[in-house]
Design a protein around this motif. Structure first.
Motif, PDB file in Angstrom:
ATOM      1  N   ALA A  92     -42.592 -21.690 -19.882  1.00  0.00           N
ATOM      2  CA  ALA A  92     -41.430 -21.806 -19.920  1.00  0.00           C
ATOM      3  C   ALA A  92     -41.776 -20.801 -21.495  1.00  0.00           C
ATOM      4  CB  ALA A  92     -41.954 -22.767 -20.976  1.00  0.00           C
ATOM      5  N   TYR A  93     -42.228 -20.262 -22.093  1.00  0.00           N
ATOM      6  CA  TYR A  93     -42.329 -19.239 -22.969  1.00  0.00           C
ATOM      7  C   TYR A  93     -41.964 -18.358 -21.926  1.00  0.00           C
ATOM      8  CZ  TYR A  93     -42.777 -14.765 -25.145  1.00  0.00           C
ATOM      9  OH  TYR A  93     -42.859 -13.306 -26.552  1.00  0.00           O
ATOM     10  N   TRP A  94     -42.565 -17.797 -20.961  1.00  0.00           N
ATOM     11  CA  TRP A  94     -42.075 -16.176 -20.072  1.00  0.00           C
ATOM     12  C   TRP A  94     -40.774 -16.351 -19.489  1.00  0.00           C
ATOM     13  CZ3 TRP A  94     -44.909 -11.674 -19.954  1.00  0.00           C
ATOM     14  CH2 TRP A  94     -44.018 -10.697 -18.675  1.00  0.00           C
ATOM     15  N   TRP A  95     -40.232 -17.254 -19.011  1.00  0.00           N
ATOM     16  CA  TRP A  95     -39.182 -17.498 -18.209  1.00  0.00           C
ATOM     17  C   TRP A  95     -38.028 -18.427 -18.370  1.00  0.00           C
ATOM     18  CZ3 TRP A  95     -43.570 -18.525 -13.830  1.00  0.00           C
ATOM     19  CH2 TRP A  95     -43.372 -17.462 -13.456  1.00  0.00           C
ATOM     20  N   ILE A  96     -38.297 -18.493 -20.003  1.00  0.00           N
ATOM     21  CA  ILE A  96     -37.231 -19.592 -20.737  1.00  0.00           C
ATOM     22  C   ILE A  96     -37.159 -18.393 -22.456  1.00  0.00           C
ATOM     23  CG2 ILE A  96     -36.418 -21.400 -22.270  1.00  0.00           C
ATOM     24  CD1 ILE A  96     -37.053 -23.106 -19.655  1.00  0.00           C
ATOM     25  N   PRO A  99     -36.712 -14.849 -22.345  1.00  0.00           N
ATOM     26  CA  PRO A  99     -35.602 -14.123 -22.115  1.00  0.00           C
ATOM     27  C   PRO A  99     -34.361 -14.792 -23.205  1.00  0.00           C
ATOM     28  CG  PRO A  99     -36.445 -15.180 -19.582  1.00  0.00           C
ATOM     29  CD  PRO A  99     -37.372 -15.001 -21.181  1.00  0.00           C
ATOM     30  N   TRP A 100     -34.278 -15.986 -23.973  1.00  0.00           N
ATOM     31  CA  TRP A 100     -32.959 -16.099 -24.833  1.00  0.00           C
ATOM     32  C   TRP A 100     -33.895 -15.221 -25.930  1.00  0.00           C
ATOM     33  CZ3 TRP A 100     -29.227 -18.775 -25.379  1.00  0.00           C
ATOM     34  CH2 TRP A 100     -28.817 -18.908 -26.098  1.00  0.00           C
ATOM     35  N   ARG A 101     -34.499 -14.903 -26.439  1.00  0.00           N
ATOM     36  CA  ARG A 101     -34.751 -14.416 -27.763  1.00  0.00           C
ATOM     37  C   ARG A 101     -34.307 -12.485 -27.424  1.00  0.00           C
ATOM     38  NH1 ARG A 101     -40.968 -15.090 -29.800  1.00  0.00           N
ATOM     39  NH2 ARG A 101     -39.545 -13.178 -31.056  1.00  0.00           N
ATOM     40  N   ARG A 104     -30.473 -13.939 -25.599  1.00  0.00           N
ATOM     41  CA  ARG A 104     -30.266 -14.713 -25.489  1.00  0.00           C
ATOM     42  C   ARG A 104     -28.996 -15.429 -24.723  1.00  0.00           C
ATOM     43  NH1 ARG A 104     -32.556 -14.609 -29.759  1.00  0.00           N
ATOM     44  NH2 ARG A 104     -32.101 -14.391 -31.606  1.00  0.00           N
ATOM     45  N   ARG A 105     -29.851 -15.419 -23.373  1.00  0.00           N
ATOM     46  CA  ARG A 105     -28.937 -16.345 -22.324  1.00  0.00           C
ATOM     47  C   ARG A 105     -29.920 -16.684 -21.340  1.00  0.00           C
ATOM     48  NH1 ARG A 105     -28.580 -13.387 -17.318  1.00  0.00           N
ATOM     49  NH2 ARG A 105     -29.977 -11.283 -16.955  1.00  0.00           N
ATOM     50  N   ILE A 106     -29.497 -17.952 -20.983  1.00  0.00           N
ATOM     51  CA  ILE A 106     -30.274 -18.537 -19.231  1.00  0.00           C
ATOM     52  C   ILE A 106     -31.165 -17.741 -18.152  1.00  0.00           C
ATOM     53  CG2 ILE A 106     -31.292 -20.528 -18.432  1.00  0.00           C
ATOM     54  CD1 ILE A 106     -30.011 -21.839 -20.737  1.00  0.00           C
ATOM     55  N   THR A 107     -31.940 -17.233 -17.942  1.00  0.00           N
ATOM     56  CA  THR A 107     -32.189 -16.146 -17.068  1.00  0.00           C
ATOM     57  C   THR A 107     -32.013 -16.871 -15.991  1.00  0.00           C
ATOM     58  OG1 THR A 107     -34.287 -16.251 -17.204  1.00  0.00           O
ATOM     59  CG2 THR A 107     -33.448 -14.284 -18.148  1.00  0.00           C
ATOM     60  N   LEU A 108     -31.556 -16.565 -14.691  1.00  0.00           N
ATOM     61  CA  LEU A 108     -32.091 -18.071 -13.511  1.00  0.00           C
ATOM     62  C   LEU A 108     -33.204 -18.029 -12.714  1.00  0.00           C
ATOM     63  CD1 LEU A 108     -30.772 -18.209 -10.439  1.00  0.00           C
ATOM     64  CD2 LEU A 108     -31.173 -16.007  -9.386  1.00  0.00           C
ATOM     65  N   ASP A 109     -34.286 -17.557 -13.584  1.00  0.00           N
ATOM     66  CA  ASP A 109     -35.460 -18.731 -13.143  1.00  0.00           C
ATOM     67  C   ASP A 109     -35.783 -18.857 -14.180  1.00  0.00           C
ATOM     68  OD1 ASP A 109     -36.471 -16.143 -11.180  1.00  0.00           O
ATOM     69  OD2 ASP A 109     -37.299 -14.498 -12.270  1.00  0.00           O
TER      70      ASP A 109
END
Length: 388
Positions: A92-96, A99-101, A104-109
């Motif tokens: 959750a940290y690595w893929w959500i 990237p958000w920090r 500032r967006r949610i990536t495909l992964d």
């Protein structure tokens, strides 16, 4: 001067937003709307079914039964479960979060991580018409939500059903399947680099073959011998290690190989903005970033669910209806039968010599007698009208 009629004319176009000057207005894609609506309906169904399950009588542990798994099996499953659980917050940290920090967006992964976790809802669907796969009930479970799935056929009772190992499967579907999908995409890039001229169809075919072999290694060589689950109703003539609790039907590799290849293709074949086929037309969404991200997430979730449903759970129904008798190596292990059948019950395990019972039908007991549900009478024979 040259003849103007012989001159070539050129049309200059310039793209501004979605309008091409001199080229007309392109038809906007509505794919993302369709996928998002499907995703919203699926999510609503899952919330409804899970709510009924959690608040109903089937939210009950299916016991291990009279036999215990071997100590080595319990030790390995415990360590495996702990590793899977610990990996979830890291994923959750690595893929959500990360990237958000950073962007500032949610990536495909990040969306795929959640979508594949929700895909877990379909895990027991292969038993929709007939029970031919079971989990190890020694693992933590609270039964299953299958009796609340619309049209469910296979008979189940509270405390006697195919139990879902929640601590193993929820994070396993989420970050485990995503990690494998990323690995398969890496393989696809290597193939494309090695053979640049390979067509998309050829690349998909090679990816499917690779996913089939990968499933054989994962399931036939690891997960099944470890005792996580078993395929008691596998067609043994086309199964590896037939007759053992760890028998692996070849068509399992075909079905899951197709799912894994489909998920990898969904992630691999994106446009120049990193968008999947399910996101076509996303720029047409109005209402801000939040609404756009919501629609995008629902669309990807729908595509992930469709891949699992069409490539696995649809063909699984045919194989389930042609299942072989359950091997003795499985029937003698109560932690695999889950109180569904066998010793300790009056129900023989599924066998092609017996009719397949339904949730609302009678069944042939171990004495060879028909047992009807309470309050149900044997249907009368209507005499033929011979007057005419």
């Amino acid at each position: 001067m040259s003849d103007p009629s012989n001159r070539k004319t050129f049309q200059v176009t310039e793209t501004i937003g979605t309008t091409a000057l001199g080229g007309g207005n392109p038809q906007p894609s509505k794919a993302v709307y369709v996928w998002a609506v499907i995703g919203a309906l699926l999510l609503a169904l899952q919330v409804y079914v899970w709510t009924r399950w959690i608040t109903g009588p089937y939210f009950e542990r299916v016991p291990t039964g009279a036999s215990e798994p071997p100590m080595l099996m319990k030790t390995i499953l415990t360590v495996w479960t702990a590793a899977i659980i610990i990996g979830l917050p890291i994923a959750a940290y690595w893929w959500i979060i990360r990237p958000w920090r950073r962007e500032r967006r949610i990536t495909l992964d990040g969306i795929l991580l959640v979508s594949m976790g929700l895909m877990f809802f379909q895990d027991p669907f292969l038993n929709y018409l007939n029970t031919w796969c079971t989990y190890n009930t020694w693992l933590f479970n609270r039964g299953s939500w299958t009796p609340y799935v619309p049209g469910w056929v296979s008979p189940e009772e509270p405390g006697a059903q195919v139990a879902e190992p929640l601590l193993m499967n929820i994070p396993g579907y989420a970050w485990g399947v995503l990690l494998i999908t990323i690995g398969v995409c890496w393989f696809m890039r290597k193939v494309k680099a090695r053979w640049p001229g390979i067509s998309n169809i050829g690349l998909i075919g090679v990816t499917f073959a690779f996913s089939f072999v990968l499933d054989f290694v994962m399931e036939a060589c690891m997960l099944l011998p470890l005792g996580l689950y078993t395929y008691p109703g596998a067609i043994q003539s086309v199964s590896f290690n037939a007759g053992h609790y760890y028998q692996w039907p070849i068509y399992e590799g075909v079905m899951w190989g197709a799912v894994q290849a489909g998920l990898a293709c969904l992630r691999y074949f994106t446009d120049d903005r990193g968008r999947t086929l399910a996101e076509r037309g996303l720029d047409q969404i109005r209402g801000g970033v939040v609404r756009q991200q919501l629609v995008r997430s629902l669309a990807i979730f729908a595509a992930v669910s469709a891949i699992f449903f069409l490539f696995y759970n649809v063909p699984a129904q045919w194989f389930g209806q042609h299942a072989d008798p359950w091997p003795a190596d499985i029937q003698q292990r109560s932690y695999f039968t889950g109180g569904i059948c066998g010793e300790g019950t009056d129900k023989p395990c599924p066998d092609p010599a017996l009719p397949m019972p339904r949730t609302d039908s009678g069944y042939i007991n171990t004495d060879g007698k028909l047992v009807l549900p309470d309050g149900v009478e044997f249907p009368e024979v209507v005499p033929i009208d011979r007057a005419n």
